[in-house]
Scaffold this motif. Structure first.
Motif, mmCIF file in Angstrom:
data_model
loop_
_atom_site.group_PDB
_atom_site.id
_atom_site.type_symbol
_atom_site.label_atom_id
_atom_site.label_comp_id
_atom_site.label_asym_id
_atom_site.label_seq_id
_atom_site.Cartn_x
_atom_site.Cartn_y
_atom_site.Cartn_z
ATOM 1 N N GLY A 89 0.856 -1.182 0.000
ATOM 2 C CA GLY A 89 0.000 0.000 0.000
ATOM 3 C C GLY A 89 0.887 1.225 0.000
ATOM 4 O O GLY A 89 2.080 1.146 -0.290
ATOM 5 N N LEU A 90 0.308 2.370 0.341
ATOM 6 C CA LEU A 90 1.083 3.604 0.462
ATOM 7 C C LEU A 90 0.965 4.098 1.894
ATOM 8 O O LEU A 90 -0.128 4.416 2.356
ATOM 9 N N GLY A 91 2.085 4.133 2.597
ATOM 10 C CA GLY A 91 2.096 4.614 3.972
ATOM 11 C C GLY A 91 2.918 5.873 4.087
ATOM 12 O O GLY A 91 3.811 6.128 3.272
ATOM 13 N N ALA A 92 2.636 6.676 5.110
ATOM 14 C CA ALA A 92 3.400 7.908 5.296
ATOM 15 C C ALA A 92 3.253 8.402 6.724
ATOM 16 O O ALA A 92 2.255 8.139 7.400
ATOM 17 N N ALA A 93 4.276 9.122 7.176
ATOM 18 C CA ALA A 93 4.249 9.781 8.478
ATOM 19 C C ALA A 93 5.030 11.078 8.363
ATOM 20 O O ALA A 93 5.927 11.211 7.518
ATOM 21 N N ILE A 94 4.685 12.030 9.205
ATOM 22 C CA ILE A 94 5.365 13.323 9.256
ATOM 23 C C ILE A 94 6.136 13.387 10.570
ATOM 24 O O ILE A 94 5.614 12.985 11.618
ATOM 25 N N ARG A 95 7.366 13.854 10.528
ATOM 26 C CA ARG A 95 8.132 13.995 11.766
ATOM 27 C C ARG A 95 8.708 15.397 11.886
ATOM 28 O O ARG A 95 8.938 16.085 10.893
ATOM 29 N N SER A 96 8.953 15.779 13.128
ATOM 30 C CA SER A 96 9.644 17.033 13.407
ATOM 31 C C SER A 96 10.505 16.829 14.645
ATOM 32 O O SER A 96 10.238 15.952 15.470
ATOM 33 N N GLY A 97 11.545 17.636 14.772
ATOM 34 C CA GLY A 97 12.407 17.549 15.937
ATOM 35 C C GLY A 97 13.363 16.377 15.876
ATOM 36 O O GLY A 97 13.341 15.553 14.958
ATOM 37 N N PHE A 98 14.215 16.293 16.894
ATOM 38 C CA PHE A 98 15.235 15.255 16.963
ATOM 39 C C PHE A 98 15.467 14.914 18.426
ATOM 40 O O PHE A 98 15.382 15.771 19.299
ATOM 41 N N GLY A 99 15.770 13.638 18.704
ATOM 42 C CA GLY A 99 16.042 13.229 20.080
ATOM 43 C C GLY A 99 14.839 13.462 20.975
ATOM 44 O O GLY A 99 13.710 13.102 20.620
ATOM 45 N N SER A 156 13.060 15.971 21.479
ATOM 46 C CA SER A 156 12.009 16.811 20.892
ATOM 47 C C SER A 156 11.320 16.139 19.703
ATOM 48 O O SER A 156 10.463 16.742 19.057
ATOM 49 N N LEU A 157 11.680 14.889 19.414
ATOM 50 C CA LEU A 157 11.110 14.182 18.266
ATOM 51 C C LEU A 157 9.601 14.005 18.412
ATOM 52 O O LEU A 157 9.103 13.605 19.463
ATOM 53 N N GLN A 158 8.885 14.307 17.342
ATOM 54 C CA GLN A 158 7.455 14.029 17.258
ATOM 55 C C GLN A 158 7.172 13.406 15.900
ATOM 56 O O GLN A 158 7.706 13.852 14.878
ATOM 57 N N VAL A 159 6.341 12.376 15.893
ATOM 58 C CA VAL A 159 5.959 11.708 14.650
ATOM 59 C C VAL A 159 4.442 11.659 14.575
ATOM 60 O O VAL A 159 3.773 11.283 15.542
ATOM 61 N N PHE A 160 3.908 12.043 13.420
ATOM 62 C CA PHE A 160 2.461 12.109 13.228
ATOM 63 C C PHE A 160 2.062 11.158 12.099
ATOM 64 O O PHE A 160 2.522 11.312 10.960
ATOM 65 N N PRO A 161 1.233 10.162 12.391
ATOM 66 C CA PRO A 161 0.790 9.240 11.334
ATOM 67 C C PRO A 161 -0.163 9.931 10.372
ATOM 68 O O PRO A 161 -0.798 10.935 10.720
ATOM 69 N N THR A 162 -0.252 9.415 9.167
ATOM 70 C CA THR A 162 -1.187 9.944 8.173
ATOM 71 C C THR A 162 -1.897 8.784 7.478
ATOM 72 O O THR A 162 -1.517 7.626 7.635
ATOM 73 N N GLU A 163 -2.906 9.120 6.712
ATOM 74 C CA GLU A 163 -3.567 8.153 5.830
ATOM 75 C C GLU A 163 -3.440 8.666 4.397
ATOM 76 O O GLU A 163 -4.417 8.766 3.659
ATOM 77 N N LEU A 164 -2.214 8.987 4.012
ATOM 78 C CA LEU A 164 -1.962 9.568 2.697
ATOM 79 C C LEU A 164 -2.478 8.676 1.577
ATOM 80 O O LEU A 164 -3.001 9.156 0.570
ATOM 81 N N GLY A 165 -2.336 7.367 1.755
ATOM 82 C CA GLY A 165 -2.759 6.443 0.710
ATOM 83 C C GLY A 165 -4.255 6.446 0.454
ATOM 84 O O GLY A 165 -4.711 5.987 -0.597
ATOM 85 N N GLN A 166 -5.026 6.964 1.425
ATOM 86 C CA GLN A 166 -6.483 6.968 1.280
ATOM 87 C C GLN A 166 -7.016 8.287 0.726
ATOM 88 O O GLN A 166 -8.229 8.450 0.574
ATOM 89 N N THR A 167 -6.133 9.241 0.441
ATOM 90 C CA THR A 167 -6.590 10.509 -0.115
ATOM 91 C C THR A 167 -6.983 10.339 -1.576
ATOM 92 O O THR A 167 -6.637 9.356 -2.228
#
Length: 332
Positions: free
Chosen positions: A148-158, A160-171
């Motif tokens: 399928g098509l999967g994706a996630a968005i991340r910001s920060g490091f160590g 401060s790391l944050q990861v946000f899941p998406t449903e890009l494949g369903q757009t």
């Protein structure tokens, strides 16, 4: 599943577990970087559960019972529980201590793992498709084209790391003109829409090829995705047109993501499909699709877009997630 002091009492293992295969590696550390070794791949359907796979791995590689285990899984993870239906058994992470006393377990979503893994790639482990140096702590997108098509968005490091899941494949996809318009019409579902992963996936390549042949008035050969790509490389007309269409859709999607989010940390493309179409990702058609939104071409060119060359990126990310958890840098 609480974090423990940074004193390793025995082997640490990391895994990437999908619907078909479980891939496992031993993890060592050099200056904060994960060093993976002892790779093994197992068919999930041949085992009654994850603990059986881990036990066989230890027997085959000669390692002692693991004291820490991190696994990237194709499903949502909440409080150590996995919501997934693509494996033939319950993951049973909470049951692993019965087989491996004292083991600490750190599951996470597979694209959460990929997003973390992209922060630990060397320059020779990516193919840079656009210019620009990725900013280590900048917003980044990790996506994968596979089953399928999967994706996630991340910001920060160590910490401060944050990861946000998406449903890009369903757009929803929108067609432009000509062959693409006709093919998307054939691939539309009952609601009239075409989801992105209907084209951007292994099965999507096969479906696109079948639709292209119908548009061209040719008999459907029902080829596997790898066969479609092989024929496209050899110049067979319908296969070439199908793969070019897939690449055009991917390029348009990447261009839109670059405009919407301006991810200066980079857009990383991974998954089993992308290495097969590498030559097409460097074609004029790809760059034409990427810059189709001409007024925003300058903004798109500022975003580094890279194809990941490591096929163990999920394991790498799972290993570093384990490190973040056990050092207390991130608690959950």
């Amino acid at each position: 599943m609480s974090a423990s002091p940074e004193v390793v009492r025995g082997p640490e293992l990391a895994a990437d577990i999908g619907g078909t295969h479980a891939r496992i590696a031993h993890v060592d550390w050099e200056g904060g970087a994960a060093v993976l070794s002892g790779f093994r791949k197992y068919r999930c359907a041949e085992f009654s559960g994850l603990s059986d796979i881990l036990e066989l791995y230890c027997n085959e590689t000669g390692c002692d019972a693991p004291v820490r285990f991190s696994a990237a899984v194709a499903g949502a993870v909440s409080e150590g529980k996995v919501l997934a239906t693509n494996v033939p058994w319950d993951y049973g992470f909470d049951q692993l201590p019965d087989r491996f006393p004292g083991i600490e377990v750190f599951p996470l979503n597979d694209y959460h793992a990929v997003a973390i893994g992209t922060q630990h790639l060397s320059p020779n482990e990516v193919l840079q498709l656009t210019e620009g140096d990725p900013q280590t702590d900048g917003l980044a997108i990790a996506m994968g084209v596979g089953t399928g098509l999967g994706a996630a968005i991340r910001s920060g490091f160590g910490p401060s790391l944050q990861v946000f899941p998406t449903e890009l494949g369903q757009t929803r996809l929108g067609a432009h003109r000509g062959l693409e318009f006709e093919v998307l019409g054939l691939l539309a579902e009952s609601n009239g829409f075409v989801r992105v992963e209907r084209i951007l996936s292994g099965p999507g390549i096969a479906a696109t090829y079948s639709a292209v042949r119908r548009v061209l008035g040719l008999e459907d050969n029902e080829l596997a995705p790898s066969e479609v790509v092989s024929q496209a490389v050899d110049g067979e007309e319908s296969a070439y047109a199908a793969v070019q269409l897939v690449v055009s859709v991917l390029a348009n999607l990447l261009g839109n993501l670059a405009v919407m989010l301006s991810p200066r940390g980079g857009i990383y493309i991974s998954g089993g499909v992308t290495p097969r179409i590498e030559s097409f990702l460097r074609s004029p058609a790809f760059y034409a699709g990427l810059n189709a939104n001409e007024p925003m071409a300058g903004r798109i060119s500022d975003v580094p877009i890279m194809m990941v060359r490591r096929d163990d990126i999920g394991i790498l990310g799972a290993a570093h997630w384990m490190r973040l958890r056990t050092t207390g840098a991130i608690t959950e």
